[in-house]
Design a protein around this motif. Sequence first.
Motif, PDB file in Angstrom:
ATOM      1  N   ALA A 161       2.708  -9.769   8.295  1.00 22.92           N
ATOM      2  CA  ALA A 161       2.692  -8.681   9.273  1.00 22.92           C
ATOM      3  C   ALA A 161       1.513  -7.749   8.987  1.00 22.92           C
ATOM      4  O   ALA A 161       1.299  -7.376   7.832  1.00 22.92           O
ATOM      5  CB  ALA A 161       3.999  -7.899   9.206  1.00 22.92           C
ATOM      6  N   PRO A 162       0.721  -7.391  10.016  1.00 25.88           N
ATOM      7  CA  PRO A 162      -0.473  -6.553   9.798  1.00 25.88           C
ATOM      8  C   PRO A 162      -0.174  -5.252   9.057  1.00 25.88           C
ATOM      9  O   PRO A 162      -0.983  -4.801   8.245  1.00 25.88           O
ATOM     10  CB  PRO A 162      -0.973  -6.286  11.224  1.00 25.88           C
ATOM     11  CG  PRO A 162      -0.451  -7.432  12.033  1.00 25.88           C
ATOM     12  CD  PRO A 162       0.868  -7.778  11.430  1.00 25.88           C
ATOM     13  N   ASP A 163       0.998  -4.661   9.323  1.00 27.62           N
ATOM     14  CA  ASP A 163       1.325  -3.393   8.675  1.00 27.62           C
ATOM     15  C   ASP A 163       1.853  -3.575   7.255  1.00 27.62           C
ATOM     16  O   ASP A 163       2.175  -2.595   6.581  1.00 27.62           O
ATOM     17  CB  ASP A 163       2.346  -2.611   9.515  1.00 27.62           C
ATOM     18  CG  ASP A 163       3.661  -3.371   9.679  1.00 27.62           C
ATOM     19  OD1 ASP A 163       3.654  -4.615   9.605  1.00 27.62           O
ATOM     20  OD2 ASP A 163       4.695  -2.720   9.888  1.00 27.62           O
ATOM     21  N   ARG A 164       1.941  -4.847   6.787  1.00 23.53           N
ATOM     22  CA  ARG A 164       2.431  -5.103   5.438  1.00 23.53           C
ATOM     23  C   ARG A 164       1.370  -5.750   4.550  1.00 23.53           C
ATOM     24  O   ARG A 164       1.695  -6.249   3.469  1.00 23.53           O
ATOM     25  CB  ARG A 164       3.672  -6.011   5.493  1.00 23.53           C
ATOM     26  CG  ARG A 164       4.817  -5.459   6.317  1.00 23.53           C
ATOM     27  CD  ARG A 164       5.318  -4.112   5.811  1.00 23.53           C
ATOM     28  NE  ARG A 164       5.929  -4.212   4.498  1.00 23.53           N
ATOM     29  CZ  ARG A 164       7.218  -4.476   4.294  1.00 23.53           C
ATOM     30  NH1 ARG A 164       8.030  -4.642   5.325  1.00 23.53           N
ATOM     31  NH2 ARG A 164       7.698  -4.540   3.067  1.00 23.53           N
ATOM     32  N   ASN A 165       0.121  -5.748   4.998  1.00 20.24           N
ATOM     33  CA  ASN A 165      -0.957  -6.326   4.187  1.00 20.24           C
ATOM     34  C   ASN A 165      -1.048  -5.668   2.813  1.00 20.24           C
ATOM     35  O   ASN A 165      -1.405  -6.315   1.830  1.00 20.24           O
ATOM     36  CB  ASN A 165      -2.307  -6.208   4.907  1.00 20.24           C
ATOM     37  CG  ASN A 165      -2.528  -7.346   5.883  1.00 20.24           C
ATOM     38  OD1 ASN A 165      -2.024  -8.449   5.690  1.00 20.24           O
ATOM     39  ND2 ASN A 165      -3.267  -7.081   6.947  1.00 20.24           N
ATOM     40  N   GLY A 166      -0.721  -4.372   2.757  1.00 17.26           N
ATOM     41  CA  GLY A 166      -0.786  -3.655   1.494  1.00 17.26           C
ATOM     42  C   GLY A 166       0.182  -4.185   0.451  1.00 17.26           C
ATOM     43  O   GLY A 166      -0.022  -4.006  -0.751  1.00 17.26           O
ATOM     44  N   ASP A 167       1.267  -4.846   0.908  1.00 17.38           N
ATOM     45  CA  ASP A 167       2.225  -5.440  -0.023  1.00 17.38           C
ATOM     46  C   ASP A 167       1.692  -6.723  -0.652  1.00 17.38           C
ATOM     47  O   ASP A 167       2.232  -7.183  -1.660  1.00 17.38           O
ATOM     48  CB  ASP A 167       3.545  -5.762   0.688  1.00 17.38           C
ATOM     49  CG  ASP A 167       4.304  -4.516   1.099  1.00 17.38           C
ATOM     50  OD1 ASP A 167       4.152  -3.483   0.414  1.00 17.38           O
ATOM     51  OD2 ASP A 167       5.046  -4.575   2.092  1.00 17.38           O
ATOM     52  N   GLU A 205      10.151  -8.193   4.448  1.00 22.35           N
ATOM     53  CA  GLU A 205       9.605  -8.219   5.801  1.00 22.35           C
ATOM     54  C   GLU A 205       8.098  -8.481   5.845  1.00 22.35           C
ATOM     55  O   GLU A 205       7.506  -8.478   6.925  1.00 22.35           O
ATOM     56  CB  GLU A 205       9.900  -6.885   6.503  1.00 22.35           C
ATOM     57  CG  GLU A 205      11.373  -6.543   6.596  1.00 22.35           C
ATOM     58  CD  GLU A 205      12.141  -7.576   7.395  1.00 22.35           C
ATOM     59  OE1 GLU A 205      11.593  -8.089   8.392  1.00 22.35           O
ATOM     60  OE2 GLU A 205      13.287  -7.872   7.006  1.00 22.35           O
ATOM     61  N   ALA A 206       7.477  -8.718   4.701  1.00 23.14           N
ATOM     62  CA  ALA A 206       6.019  -8.867   4.691  1.00 23.14           C
ATOM     63  C   ALA A 206       5.567 -10.166   5.342  1.00 23.14           C
ATOM     64  O   ALA A 206       4.582 -10.191   6.081  1.00 23.14           O
ATOM     65  CB  ALA A 206       5.498  -8.798   3.255  1.00 23.14           C
TER      66      ALA A 206
END
Length: 269
Positions: free
Chosen positions: A213-219, A183-184
């Motif tokens: 996705a902004p909430d998946r930047n860490g991936d 989902e990234a």
Amino acid sequence: MDAEASPSRSISGHLRGALNACRGAWTHAARLALDIALPTLCVACREPVSGEGVCAECWSKLSFIAPPFCPRLGIPFVYDPGPELLSMEAIANPPAYSRARAAVRYDDVARTLVHALKYQDRTDLAPAMGRWMARAGRELLDEADVLIPVPLHWRRGWKRRYNQSGALARIIERQSGIKLASEALRRVRPTEQQIGLSRTQRASNVQGAFKVAPDRNGDIAGRRVVLIDDVLTSGATVDACARALLRAKAAQVDVLVFARVVDTHKAPI
């Protein structure tokens, strides 16, 4: 009281065991009958086959890509030009991604496999195709931190019910042990089918279509990413995906596909 109940429990256990054995026998018999009535057919030539969808003759017609090939694009060379020498296409049009690798050339049998997986719900083909990809992309996977399948727009995904790139990525995840982040990367706007479009039109069609996705930047940030797709034609789609991932601070983006188009009229030098 316990001593009196023990025989009853024993009989009950034996009955349950017998029933489970009967169910297992019936299930095996039903599967055997189905295999006899509806034998697995080779996806390419439609001859009966035991295994994963491709008979020995059609398997022998698959053109697996092996060295020597362009270290950047993975395009096979006619002869070995020497270490690290790039193809003319890689020099003239360097992509955003670092390296691309493919398991096979996109010929008649490979096309049939891809179309069956993509349009005919033949998800049973994904395990074999994914294993071939993992073998072809071992160099990339050995250095990777995360796998990202090329996403479908939600409307197309709803219509198809599954993403063929995601199906291949899940097999490669199991083969390699590398984290899959499905989902990234998102396709934020629908695009036309690339079939029939020129190289320039393909690039324009997918420009700005992908976003992390902004909430998946860490991936993604600081990670070495391997993009997974079924076919590489002009490279416009994976290039647009790579640009979106690099904007999200990916350390490196490589591409691994099942098949790639090889223009035999432009033999690499």
